[in-house]
Design a protein around this motif. Structure first.
Motif, PDB file in Angstrom:
ATOM      1  N   ASP A   1       0.827  -1.205   0.000  1.00 22.53           N
ATOM      2  CA  ASP A   1       0.000   0.000   0.000  1.00 22.53           C
ATOM      3  C   ASP A   1       0.864   1.260   0.000  1.00 22.53           C
ATOM      4  O   ASP A   1       0.543   2.248  -0.671  1.00 22.53           O
ATOM      5  N   LEU A   2       1.945   1.242   0.771  1.00 20.91           N
ATOM      6  CA  LEU A   2       2.851   2.394   0.795  1.00 20.91           C
ATOM      7  C   LEU A   2       3.481   2.619  -0.580  1.00 20.91           C
ATOM      8  O   LEU A   2       3.682   3.765  -0.993  1.00 20.91           O
ATOM      9  N   ALA A   3       3.789   1.528  -1.277  1.00 27.83           N
ATOM     10  CA  ALA A   3       4.369   1.660  -2.616  1.00 27.83           C
ATOM     11  C   ALA A   3       3.421   2.402  -3.549  1.00 27.83           C
ATOM     12  O   ALA A   3       3.849   3.244  -4.352  1.00 27.83           O
ATOM     13  N   VAL A   4       2.124   2.122  -3.429  1.00 31.63           N
ATOM     14  CA  VAL A   4       1.132   2.811  -4.258  1.00 31.63           C
ATOM     15  C   VAL A   4       1.049   4.286  -3.868  1.00 31.63           C
ATOM     16  O   VAL A   4       0.979   5.177  -4.724  1.00 31.63           O
ATOM     17  N   VAL A   5       1.059   4.568  -2.554  1.00 34.51           N
ATOM     18  CA  VAL A   5       0.983   5.950  -2.069  1.00 34.51           C
ATOM     19  C   VAL A   5       2.187   6.756  -2.556  1.00 34.51           C
ATOM     20  O   VAL A   5       2.068   7.940  -2.906  1.00 34.51           O
ATOM     21  N   LEU A   6       3.362   6.127  -2.596  1.00 30.61           N
ATOM     22  CA  LEU A   6       4.574   6.809  -3.033  1.00 30.61           C
ATOM     23  C   LEU A   6       4.631   7.007  -4.545  1.00 30.61           C
ATOM     24  O   LEU A   6       5.560   7.633  -5.051  1.00 30.61           O
ATOM     25  N   GLY A   7       3.653   6.468  -5.252  1.00 28.81           N
ATOM     26  CA  GLY A   7       3.598   6.673  -6.695  1.00 28.81           C
ATOM     27  C   GLY A   7       4.278   5.597  -7.507  1.00 28.81           C
ATOM     28  O   GLY A   7       4.433   5.750  -8.730  1.00 28.81           O
ATOM     29  N   PHE A   8       4.682   4.492  -6.870  1.00 28.46           N
ATOM     30  CA  PHE A   8       5.305   3.404  -7.615  1.00 28.46           C
ATOM     31  C   PHE A   8       4.244   2.672  -8.432  1.00 28.46           C
ATOM     32  O   PHE A   8       3.128   2.472  -7.960  1.00 28.46           O
ATOM     33  N   ARG A   9       4.596   2.287  -9.624  1.00 25.00           N
ATOM     34  CA  ARG A   9       3.680   1.506 -10.467  1.00 25.00           C
ATOM     35  C   ARG A   9       3.744   0.053 -10.016  1.00 25.00           C
ATOM     36  O   ARG A   9       4.703  -0.668 -10.299  1.00 25.00           O
ATOM     37  N   ALA A  10       2.704  -0.377  -9.291  1.00 25.56           N
ATOM     38  CA  ALA A  10       2.719  -1.681  -8.636  1.00 25.56           C
ATOM     39  C   ALA A  10       2.927  -2.817  -9.632  1.00 25.56           C
ATOM     40  O   ALA A  10       3.778  -3.685  -9.421  1.00 25.56           O
ATOM     41  N   ARG A  11       2.169  -2.812 -10.713  1.00 27.18           N
ATOM     42  CA  ARG A  11       2.274  -3.918 -11.676  1.00 27.18           C
ATOM     43  C   ARG A  11       3.618  -3.915 -12.379  1.00 27.18           C
ATOM     44  O   ARG A  11       4.189  -4.976 -12.655  1.00 27.18           O
ATOM     45  N   GLY A  12       4.128  -2.728 -12.660  1.00 25.29           N
ATOM     46  CA  GLY A  12       5.447  -2.652 -13.294  1.00 25.29           C
ATOM     47  C   GLY A  12       6.542  -3.183 -12.390  1.00 25.29           C
ATOM     48  O   GLY A  12       7.425  -3.925 -12.828  1.00 25.29           O
ATOM     49  N   ILE A  13       6.480  -2.833 -11.108  1.00 25.75           N
ATOM     50  CA  ILE A  13       7.473  -3.326 -10.147  1.00 25.75           C
ATOM     51  C   ILE A  13       7.346  -4.831  -9.989  1.00 25.75           C
ATOM     52  O   ILE A  13       8.343  -5.560  -9.962  1.00 25.75           O
ATOM     53  N   ASP A  14       6.102  -5.307  -9.860  1.00 22.47           N
ATOM     54  CA  ASP A  14       5.889  -6.752  -9.710  1.00 22.47           C
ATOM     55  C   ASP A  14       6.416  -7.508 -10.926  1.00 22.47           C
ATOM     56  O   ASP A  14       7.051  -8.559 -10.791  1.00 22.47           O
ATOM     57  N   THR A  15       6.155  -6.986 -12.113  1.00 20.75           N
ATOM     58  CA  THR A  15       6.624  -7.645 -13.333  1.00 20.75           C
ATOM     59  C   THR A  15       8.141  -7.715 -13.353  1.00 20.75           C
ATOM     60  O   THR A  15       8.725  -8.766 -13.651  1.00 20.75           O
ATOM     61  N   LEU A  16       8.799  -6.610 -13.029  1.00 21.96           N
ATOM     62  CA  LEU A  16      10.250  -6.581 -13.023  1.00 21.96           C
ATOM     63  C   LEU A  16      10.816  -7.521 -11.955  1.00 21.96           C
ATOM     64  O   LEU A  16      11.799  -8.240 -12.194  1.00 21.96           O
ATOM     65  N   LEU A  17      10.190  -7.528 -10.785  1.00 18.21           N
ATOM     66  CA  LEU A  17      10.640  -8.421  -9.717  1.00 18.21           C
ATOM     67  C   LEU A  17      10.487  -9.881 -10.122  1.00 18.21           C
ATOM     68  O   LEU A  17      11.388 -10.704  -9.904  1.00 18.21           O
ATOM     69  N   PHE A  18       9.351 -10.209 -10.721  1.00 19.55           N
ATOM     70  CA  PHE A  18       9.128 -11.593 -11.136  1.00 19.55           C
ATOM     71  C   PHE A  18      10.089 -12.005 -12.244  1.00 19.55           C
ATOM     72  O   PHE A  18      10.512 -13.159 -12.309  1.00 19.55           O
ATOM     73  N   ILE A  19      10.461 -11.066 -13.105  1.00 20.03           N
ATOM     74  CA  ILE A  19      11.438 -11.387 -14.147  1.00 20.03           C
ATOM     75  C   ILE A  19      12.766 -11.793 -13.527  1.00 20.03           C
ATOM     76  O   ILE A  19      13.397 -12.773 -13.941  1.00 20.03           O
ATOM     77  N   THR A  20      13.211 -11.049 -12.506  1.00 20.75           N
ATOM     78  CA  THR A  20      14.476 -11.401 -11.844  1.00 20.75           C
ATOM     79  C   THR A  20      14.374 -12.756 -11.154  1.00 20.75           C
ATOM     80  O   THR A  20      15.317 -13.556 -11.193  1.00 20.75           O
ATOM     81  N   ILE A  21      13.247 -13.024 -10.512  1.00 26.72           N
ATOM     82  CA  ILE A  21      13.066 -14.305  -9.835  1.00 26.72           C
ATOM     83  C   ILE A  21      12.996 -15.445 -10.847  1.00 26.72           C
ATOM     84  O   ILE A  21      13.527 -16.540 -10.608  1.00 26.72           O
ATOM     85  N   VAL A  22      12.343 -15.181 -11.970  1.00 24.22           N
ATOM     86  CA  VAL A  22      12.293 -16.183 -13.036  1.00 24.22           C
ATOM     87  C   VAL A  22      13.697 -16.511 -13.521  1.00 24.22           C
ATOM     88  O   VAL A  22      14.058 -17.686 -13.701  1.00 24.22           O
ATOM     89  N   ILE A  23      14.513 -15.479 -13.741  1.00 24.83           N
ATOM     90  CA  ILE A  23      15.891 -15.704 -14.178  1.00 24.83           C
ATOM     91  C   ILE A  23      16.639 -16.548 -13.155  1.00 24.83           C
ATOM     92  O   ILE A  23      17.351 -17.501 -13.512  1.00 24.83           O
ATOM     93  N   ALA A  24      16.492 -16.194 -11.877  1.00 26.46           N
ATOM     94  CA  ALA A  24      17.173 -16.948 -10.815  1.00 26.46           C
ATOM     95  C   ALA A  24      16.751 -18.409 -10.817  1.00 26.46           C
ATOM     96  O   ALA A  24      17.548 -19.295 -10.477  1.00 26.46           O
ATOM     97  N   THR A  25      15.516 -18.665 -11.195  1.00 27.92           N
ATOM     98  CA  THR A  25      15.002 -20.038 -11.182  1.00 27.92           C
ATOM     99  C   THR A  25      15.412 -20.809 -12.424  1.00 27.92           C
ATOM    100  O   THR A  25      15.891 -21.949 -12.330  1.00 27.92           O
TER     101      THR A  25
END
Length: 311
Positions: A178-202
């Protein structure tokens, strides 16, 4: 087998350093899945990596007429499909009343079913270079080549660089969405980027370890490291160290014992580190908590006895 004899052999060196790199990258990125309470996500990704790699193989052979076993191409296919699987699981929870664990289980079984179907098609079909493609199911660390090692370092390095560049966004999104949304972070964009890194690690470890065991590389190191540290930075660093050391030691033991599969031995080594962490970590271990409870009971008993005596 002595360490000198071990490292004098090129194949053994590739197995040792290749699995150590896989363990380091998976251990460094695993804490974000662990802290988001989506440990099953790495299992979803690893199972989705199978159809992704097989689709990349078929595309290379049928569309371009080239060797479909190029590791970089297989990783790209696995990353694309693995990311789609991770996003699909989270999308299901947003548009329905299903919990994340149910959504991940549904997505996992679907992609694994597709992967097994494609594996059967490739195995029974007249595709050149299909030998060894089944290693993605259970893994075969002995097939790691220098090119595979360099690819793992390069692709894994990209994932670590992305994590370093977006450290603040990943941290805030992990601990307080919720704080990430309040700070103006694009939640889906961050999640997508995070999942890409985790996918690579896997996916960089699927060829060596297999999709069945890859989840242990992502989850066990942060679970063990969490017993020793309380900060995110410390968790990531220690988890990466546990992943690298546990993978290297497991690879060495599997080869030294002779005829023992590398992946399972590495998983058992990581599990041993996890058990030691549970038992002996200074602040969060089972023994520490047991001693604290015993002291509390003794203090309560003494307090009750002294109160009774005063009366």
């Amino acid at each position: 087998m002595s360490p000198i004899e071990f490292f004098d052999t090129h194949t053994y060196r590739m197995v040792f350093f290749g699995t150590a790199v896989i363990g380091l990258v998976a251990g460094a990125l695993g804490p974000f899945v662990y802290l988001r309470k989506q440990s099953l996500m790495s299992d979803v990704i690893s199972h989705a990596a199978l159809p992704g790699a097989l689709l990349a193989f078929l595309s290379a052979v049928l569309l371009f007429g080239i060797d479909g076993r190029n590791m970089l191409g297989l990783i790209v296919g696995a990353v694309v499909i693995g990311t789609l699987a991770a996003l699909a699981a989270n999308a299901i929870t947003r548009v329905s009343k299903l919990a994340i664990d149910t959504a991940m289980a549904v997505v996992l079984t679907f992609f694994f079913g597709v992967g097994m179907l494609l594996l059967s098609v490739i195995t029974n079909g007249p595709f050149p270079g299909k030998g060894g493609i089944q290693d993605y199911l259970f893994g075969n660390a002995s097939v790691i080549t220098l090119a595979d090692f360099v690819t793992s370092i390069s692709v894994g390095g990209i994932a670590l660089v992305i994590t370093a560049l977006f450290w603040k966004e990943f941290a805030v999104r992990t601990f307080d969405p919720d704080l990430a949304v309040v700070l103006g972070f694009r939640a889906r964009g961050i999640d997508t980027l995070l999942f890409i890194t985790i996918v690579i690690a896997t996916v960089i470890g699927v060829k060596a370890v297999g999709l069945v065991l890859m989840v242990a590389f992502v989850i066990t190191p942060p679970a063990a490291a969490r017993q020793w540290v309380s900060s995110l930075r410390g968790l990531v660093l220690l988890s990466a160290a546990i992943g690298a050391v546990g993978s290297g030691v497991g690879a060495y033991l599997s080869i030294s014992w002779g005829g023992v599969p590398t992946g399972p031995v590495i998983v058992l080594t990581l599990f041993a580190i996890f058990v030691c962490s549970l038992l002996f970590a200074p602040r969060r271990s089972i023994l520490t908590r047991a001693r604290a409870r015993r002291r509390a009971r003794l203090a309560l008993r003494d307090s009750l006895l002294s109160t009774g005596g005063a009366r």
